[in-house]
Scaffold this motif. Structure first.
Motif, mmCIF file in Angstrom:
data_model
loop_
_atom_site.group_PDB
_atom_site.id
_atom_site.type_symbol
_atom_site.label_atom_id
_atom_site.label_comp_id
_atom_site.label_asym_id
_atom_site.label_seq_id
_atom_site.Cartn_x
_atom_site.Cartn_y
_atom_site.Cartn_z
ATOM 1 N N LEU A 1 -67.981 -60.258 -63.443
ATOM 2 C CA LEU A 1 -67.566 -59.124 -64.264
ATOM 3 C C LEU A 1 -68.157 -59.225 -65.669
ATOM 4 N N ASP A 2 -68.187 -60.433 -66.232
ATOM 5 C CA ASP A 2 -68.769 -60.621 -67.566
ATOM 6 C C ASP A 2 -70.238 -60.211 -67.585
ATOM 7 N N ARG A 3 -70.983 -60.594 -66.543
ATOM 8 C CA ARG A 3 -72.406 -60.230 -66.494
ATOM 9 C C ARG A 3 -72.570 -58.716 -66.491
ATOM 10 N N GLU A 4 -71.724 -58.032 -65.720
ATOM 11 C CA GLU A 4 -71.819 -56.572 -65.658
ATOM 12 C C GLU A 4 -71.357 -55.940 -66.970
ATOM 13 N N ASN B 1 -74.254 -54.022 -68.675
ATOM 14 C CA ASN B 1 -74.257 -52.597 -68.360
ATOM 15 C C ASN B 1 -73.051 -51.830 -68.890
ATOM 16 N N LEU B 2 -71.847 -52.309 -68.609
ATOM 17 C CA LEU B 2 -70.654 -51.536 -68.961
ATOM 18 C C LEU B 2 -70.575 -51.253 -70.455
ATOM 19 N N VAL B 3 -70.927 -52.238 -71.287
ATOM 20 C CA VAL B 3 -70.855 -52.040 -72.728
ATOM 21 C C VAL B 3 -71.881 -51.009 -73.198
ATOM 22 N N ASN B 4 -72.893 -50.750 -72.363
ATOM 23 C CA ASN B 4 -73.900 -49.734 -72.675
ATOM 24 C C ASN B 4 -73.622 -48.404 -71.988
ATOM 25 N N GLY B 5 -72.478 -48.297 -71.326
ATOM 26 C CA GLY B 5 -72.083 -47.015 -70.750
ATOM 27 C C GLY B 5 -72.559 -46.760 -69.344
ATOM 28 N N GLY B 6 -73.004 -47.808 -68.628
ATOM 29 C CA GLY B 6 -73.522 -47.599 -67.281
ATOM 30 C C GLY B 6 -72.985 -48.611 -66.286
ATOM 31 N N ILE C 1 -74.463 -45.077 -62.348
ATOM 32 C CA ILE C 1 -73.394 -44.212 -62.835
ATOM 33 C C ILE C 1 -73.369 -44.223 -64.357
ATOM 34 N N GLU C 2 -73.329 -43.031 -64.949
ATOM 35 C CA GLU C 2 -73.080 -42.894 -66.381
ATOM 36 C C GLU C 2 -71.577 -42.734 -66.570
ATOM 37 N N LEU C 3 -70.961 -43.661 -67.283
ATOM 38 C CA LEU C 3 -69.511 -43.664 -67.429
ATOM 39 C C LEU C 3 -69.055 -42.615 -68.432
ATOM 40 N N ARG C 4 -67.892 -42.055 -68.165
ATOM 41 C CA ARG C 4 -67.360 -41.005 -69.031
ATOM 42 C C ARG C 4 -66.808 -41.578 -70.330
ATOM 43 N N SER C 5 -66.188 -42.746 -70.258
ATOM 44 C CA SER C 5 -65.575 -43.359 -71.440
ATOM 45 C C SER C 5 -66.532 -44.337 -72.093
ATOM 46 N N HIS D 1 -79.382 -45.658 -70.180
ATOM 47 C CA HIS D 1 -79.132 -47.010 -69.671
ATOM 48 C C HIS D 1 -78.823 -46.963 -68.181
ATOM 49 N N ALA D 2 -77.970 -46.023 -67.782
ATOM 50 C CA ALA D 2 -77.621 -45.916 -66.364
ATOM 51 C C ALA D 2 -78.849 -45.588 -65.525
ATOM 52 N N ARG D 3 -79.736 -44.756 -66.069
ATOM 53 C CA ARG D 3 -80.920 -44.350 -65.317
ATOM 54 C C ARG D 3 -81.856 -45.540 -65.056
ATOM 55 N N ARG D 4 -81.873 -46.495 -65.999
ATOM 56 C CA ARG D 4 -82.768 -47.642 -65.831
ATOM 57 C C ARG D 4 -82.248 -48.644 -64.805
#
Length: 427
Positions: free
Chosen positions: A34-37, A41-46, A99-103, A238-241
């Protein structure tokens, strides 16, 4: 990390049942996974979910995130930024959905802390005396407009809430010039204009301008909406990459790269980068549908990029050019052969290098006397020279070989029809 997808009704956090929509699942077996993701990615919105999916761009999704190591789960709302087909795996990529996250990351960080009891350290260091704006790689269309004067189109290289770096060459506004930057958001056609000031010029390896940095001057009344818009762009890019193919151009060479990837994947976009320059090539069912690098389009843009020594590329599936993008529509092999022909033709002309950033001015009296002797290429040159265009942009705009155009320019100069104006503003 495992992913899956299904379509069903879901009870939302408010306790009500939503309409039927696509639900995806992903599992992180350990806190380390989870930390790696999170930091990647998650901190960049994807978020990237591996697997085989049949999803549409922009389709709303709900991602159920299972955390067996914590004995809990949570959900994320988002939309499809890219669906990567299984054919990608043959070229070193991963099939799945980005996925591009909403939040944004702060909202997600608070939810994980409050609902799941997980804490994440902030990966941005800032002191109390200044605000740090996170810069993100983003390659979206942007137009720089000078009031009452020029308009330059390029692609952003990086983007933050403080400003933007845009790939652009030739005639550019000077440092200190007030401008308006219109930044587009993907294929949905949305765009927002932001006031700013040219803060710097980036130079390529030949000392010519290849990019302009603009510092934003955001109106306080629209600051929140502008920040939200820019953050959505960064998250979407970010999500697109995620799950795309990337590497160095010289590993295969651009021609072989276009053939090997473009022939086996139905549709997508190559983004090519070298020394601050950015080019794009869209492929569709074995054809090049569009190509652009700076002000060069079509075959001339391919010629420019095929001439690069080195550089990097990214390829993203299921992307199509904008509706107003110049159309090429040639089979990949035919387009490469035509680009090679233009390159060979250009080498036949032994012409000294012309001042790329100089303007061209017409001596109208001599031009009127010489009009009957003009070739087709010379006529095209004069048509464009009348607009005050620079040499480099004129070479991009005319589809004949560069060597032939340069020789024709020199012949017009020798006959007194044209002259170079090196006092033209080039930034």
């Amino acid at each position: 990390m495992q992913g899956s997808g299904c379509r069903e009704q879901i009870v939302g956090r408010g306790g009500t049942v939503s309409d039927a929509f696509r639900v995806l699942r992903i599992e992180f077996e350990t806190r380390e996974a989870l930390d790696r993701e999170w930091y990647g990615n998650l901190v960049n919105g994807g978020l990237f979910i591996p697997g085989r999916f049949d999803l549409l761009y922009g389709e709303a999704v709900l991602v159920l995130v299972d955390l067996p190591f914590a004995g809990t789960a949570f959900d994320l709302e988002g939309r499809v930024a890219q669906c990567i087909p299984v054919e990608f795996e043959e070229n070193g990529g991963r099939s799945g959905v980005a996925i591009e996250l909403r939040s944004g990351p702060e909202v997600l960080r608070n939810r994980l802390e409050d609902e799941v009891g997980l804490l994440f350290e902030d990966d941005i260091e800032a002191d109390s005396s200044r605000c740090v704006a996170r810069r993100s790689v983003a390659h979206v269309l942007a137009r720089v407009q000078v009031p009452g004067a020029m308009e330059i189109e390029g692609r952003t290289r990086n983007l933050s809430l403080a400003g933007v770096l845009i790939s652009a060459g030739g005639e550019v506004p000077p440092v200190g010039q007030n401008v308006t930057v219109a930044i587009a958001r993907g294929p949905i056609g949305e765009q927002r204009s932001i006031l700013g000031t040219v803060a710097r010029h980036d130079l390529d390896e030949n000392g010519e301008v290849c990019g302009i940095g603009v510092q934003f001057k955001i109106d306080e009344r629209t600051a929140n909406q502008t920040a939200e818009y820019l953050n959505r762009i960064k998250a979407s890019e970010h999500a697109r990459r995620l799950g795309g193919i990337s590497g160095t151009i010289d590993t295969l060479g651009l021609g072989d790269l276009l053939m090997s990837v473009g022939q086996c994947i139905p549709r997508g976009r190559f983004t090519l980068m070298k020394s601050g320059q950015i080019g794009t090539v869209y492929v569709d069912c074995g054809r090049i549908s569009s190509a652009q690098m700076g002000s060069a389009i079509g075959i001339k843009a391919l010629v420019r990029m095929l001439d690069w020594e080195g550089g990097n590329f990214e390829f993203h599936a299921n992307l199509s050019p904008d509706e107003d993008a110049p159309e090429l529509g040639l089979p990949i092999e035919a387009a490469l052969l035509e680009a090679a022909r233009l390159t060979d033709e250009s080498r036949r002309f032994q012409v000294a290098a012309l001042p790329a950033t100089a303007g061209l001015r017409i001596e109208h009296r001599q031009c009127d006397a010489d009009v009957a002797n003009l070739s087709k290429v010379e006529q095209k040159i004069l048509d464009l020279a009348g607009t005050g265009i620079t040499v480099s942009r004129l070479l991009d705009a005319i589809q004949e070989p560069d060597g032939q155009i340069e020789q024709s320019i020199l012949e017009l100069v020798d006959r007194g029809v044209l002259h170079f104006d090196e006092s033209a503003p080039v930034g």
